[in-house]
Design a protein around this motif. Structure first.
Motif, mmCIF file in Angstrom:
data_model
loop_
_atom_site.group_PDB
_atom_site.id
_atom_site.type_symbol
_atom_site.label_atom_id
_atom_site.label_comp_id
_atom_site.label_asym_id
_atom_site.label_seq_id
_atom_site.Cartn_x
_atom_site.Cartn_y
_atom_site.Cartn_z
ATOM 1 N N PRO A 157 15.483 34.963 34.987
ATOM 2 C CA PRO A 157 13.980 34.335 36.520
ATOM 3 C C PRO A 157 12.615 33.732 36.510
ATOM 4 C CG PRO A 157 13.845 37.248 35.129
ATOM 5 C CD PRO A 157 15.212 36.229 34.205
ATOM 6 N N GLY A 160 10.562 30.679 41.550
ATOM 7 C CA GLY A 160 11.438 30.457 43.009
ATOM 8 C C GLY A 160 10.338 28.893 43.603
ATOM 9 N N ASP A 193 12.390 23.817 43.038
ATOM 10 C CA ASP A 193 13.041 25.101 42.657
ATOM 11 C C ASP A 193 13.859 24.626 41.767
ATOM 12 O OD1 ASP A 193 14.883 27.075 42.304
ATOM 13 O OD2 ASP A 193 15.353 27.593 44.437
ATOM 14 N N ARG A 195 15.091 25.885 38.950
ATOM 15 C CA ARG A 195 16.814 26.638 38.457
ATOM 16 C C ARG A 195 17.261 25.816 39.832
ATOM 17 N NH1 ARG A 195 15.466 32.860 38.640
ATOM 18 N NH2 ARG A 195 14.564 32.201 41.015
ATOM 19 N N ARG A 199 20.724 24.074 38.536
ATOM 20 C CA ARG A 199 22.049 24.713 38.387
ATOM 21 C C ARG A 199 23.105 23.045 39.456
ATOM 22 N NH1 ARG A 199 24.875 26.616 43.251
ATOM 23 N NH2 ARG A 199 26.882 28.693 42.322
ATOM 24 N N VAL A 212 22.745 32.950 38.803
ATOM 25 C CA VAL A 212 21.601 32.881 38.379
ATOM 26 C C VAL A 212 21.060 34.502 38.863
ATOM 27 C CG1 VAL A 212 19.240 31.443 39.917
ATOM 28 C CG2 VAL A 212 21.609 30.677 39.480
ATOM 29 N N ASP A 213 19.732 34.300 38.128
ATOM 30 C CA ASP A 213 19.459 36.098 38.036
ATOM 31 C C ASP A 213 18.531 35.678 39.224
ATOM 32 O OD1 ASP A 213 16.673 37.765 37.910
ATOM 33 O OD2 ASP A 213 17.715 37.983 35.825
ATOM 34 N N PRO A 214 18.365 36.359 40.590
ATOM 35 C CA PRO A 214 17.344 35.933 41.682
ATOM 36 C C PRO A 214 16.057 36.032 41.509
ATOM 37 C CG PRO A 214 18.317 38.479 41.715
ATOM 38 C CD PRO A 214 19.160 37.733 40.532
ATOM 39 N N ARG A 215 15.291 37.463 40.642
ATOM 40 C CA ARG A 215 13.821 37.566 40.312
ATOM 41 C C ARG A 215 13.353 35.921 40.200
ATOM 42 N NH1 ARG A 215 13.709 41.431 36.011
ATOM 43 N NH2 ARG A 215 15.520 40.040 34.848
ATOM 44 N N GLU A 216 11.896 36.432 40.831
ATOM 45 C CA GLU A 216 10.923 35.276 41.175
ATOM 46 C C GLU A 216 9.225 35.424 40.628
ATOM 47 O OE1 GLU A 216 8.358 32.445 41.950
ATOM 48 O OE2 GLU A 216 8.548 34.440 43.524
ATOM 49 N N ASP A 220 7.043 38.725 41.682
ATOM 50 C CA ASP A 220 7.636 39.968 41.241
ATOM 51 C C ASP A 220 6.889 40.162 39.869
ATOM 52 O OD1 ASP A 220 9.402 42.074 39.680
ATOM 53 O OD2 ASP A 220 11.124 40.722 39.933
#
Length: 248
Positions: A157, A160, A193, A195, A199, A212-216, A220
């Motif tokens: 996380p 984002g 971004d 991440r 990536r 990739v963990d989608p949490r932002e 969150d």
């Protein structure tokens, strides 16, 4: 060809923590693992003991870093007894030794070559990603016996692109060093971004895959976010090789 008597496969485990389940008081509530943010040392120690217990290790088998937003990589073994100073990445071939990266918007990166038994935990914020911490980690993993084509990555996380607003000049600078990181925020302003950039960097380096963990973190509230509200705590990405999973 593997060395005589050396296992040819390892059971690599990864864990991402959240704010829940700890003893820290506001604004660090509750499962803060950072000992540098102003939280009670006793509460942080209790949370770290709880983390060790939950993953089936003793507290002395968890390795933490004094993260400085740089590109220093440190190779560690079971002799580590204190926080590793002034580093943003840990690499090991030691089994049952958990590498811990702390974050609260920066990207926790967990890497492994499960066949060779080489793992890494990386703290990759805007600055560290820009100066190339991840390529240095890949080099260190290869020096320890890994093959880039077998390395798999996990990006935890993090802030984002829709909410990580930065000045336009900063966006251009980071994009020049980490292509694929430039975005527009939900407000239509320049954003980053990290991440996405990491990536792309990993895949272009030839790694086997990147999850990739989608949490932002900024939106969150089950996670810590320095940008949303400081002071605050730190969640963790943890990676280790489980003894019970070795295959010969």
């Amino acid at each position: 060809m593997s060395a005589p008597g050396r296992p040819t496969g390892y059971r690599v485990r990864r864990v991402t923590t959240s704010r829940a389940g700890g003893v820290s008081k506001p604004p660090y509530d509750a499962f803060n693992l950072g000992d540098h943010v102003g939280d009670s040392p006793a509460d942080v120690a209790a949370n770290r003991r709880r983390l060790a217990e939950k993953i089936g290790l003793t507290p002395d088998r968890l390795v933490f870093m004094d993260q400085i937003h740089g590109r220093t990589v440190t190779v560690v073994d079971g002799s580590v007894r204190e926080t590793v100073p002034a580093t943003d990445a840990l690499v090991t071939t030691e089994r049952d030794l958990a590498l811990v990266v702390l974050a609260a918007d920066c990207v926790p990166v967990l890497l492994s070559d499960d066949h060779a038994g080489v793992i890494a935990a990386v703290h990759a914020g805007r600055i560290g990603a820009r100066v190339g911490i991840v390529p240095r980690v890949l080099d260190a993993m290869v020096a320890a016996g890994a093959s880039v084509s077998r390395i798999e990555g996990f990006l935890g996380p993090a802030a984002g692109g829709e909410d990580y607003e930065v000045p336009a000049a900063m966006q251009r600078d980071v994009e020049a060093h980490l292509p694929g990181s430039a975005t527009r925020t939900r407000k239509g302003t320049p954003g980053l971004d990290i991440r996405a950039g990491l990536r792309r960097q990993l895949l272009e380096a030839g790694v086997a895959g990147v999850a990739v963990d989608p949490r932002e973190t900024i939106t969150d509230r089950t996670l810590f976010s320095h940008r949303r509200g400081a002071p605050t705590g730190r969640h963790a990405g943890v990676i280790w090789m489980d003894t019970s999973g070795a295959r010969s």
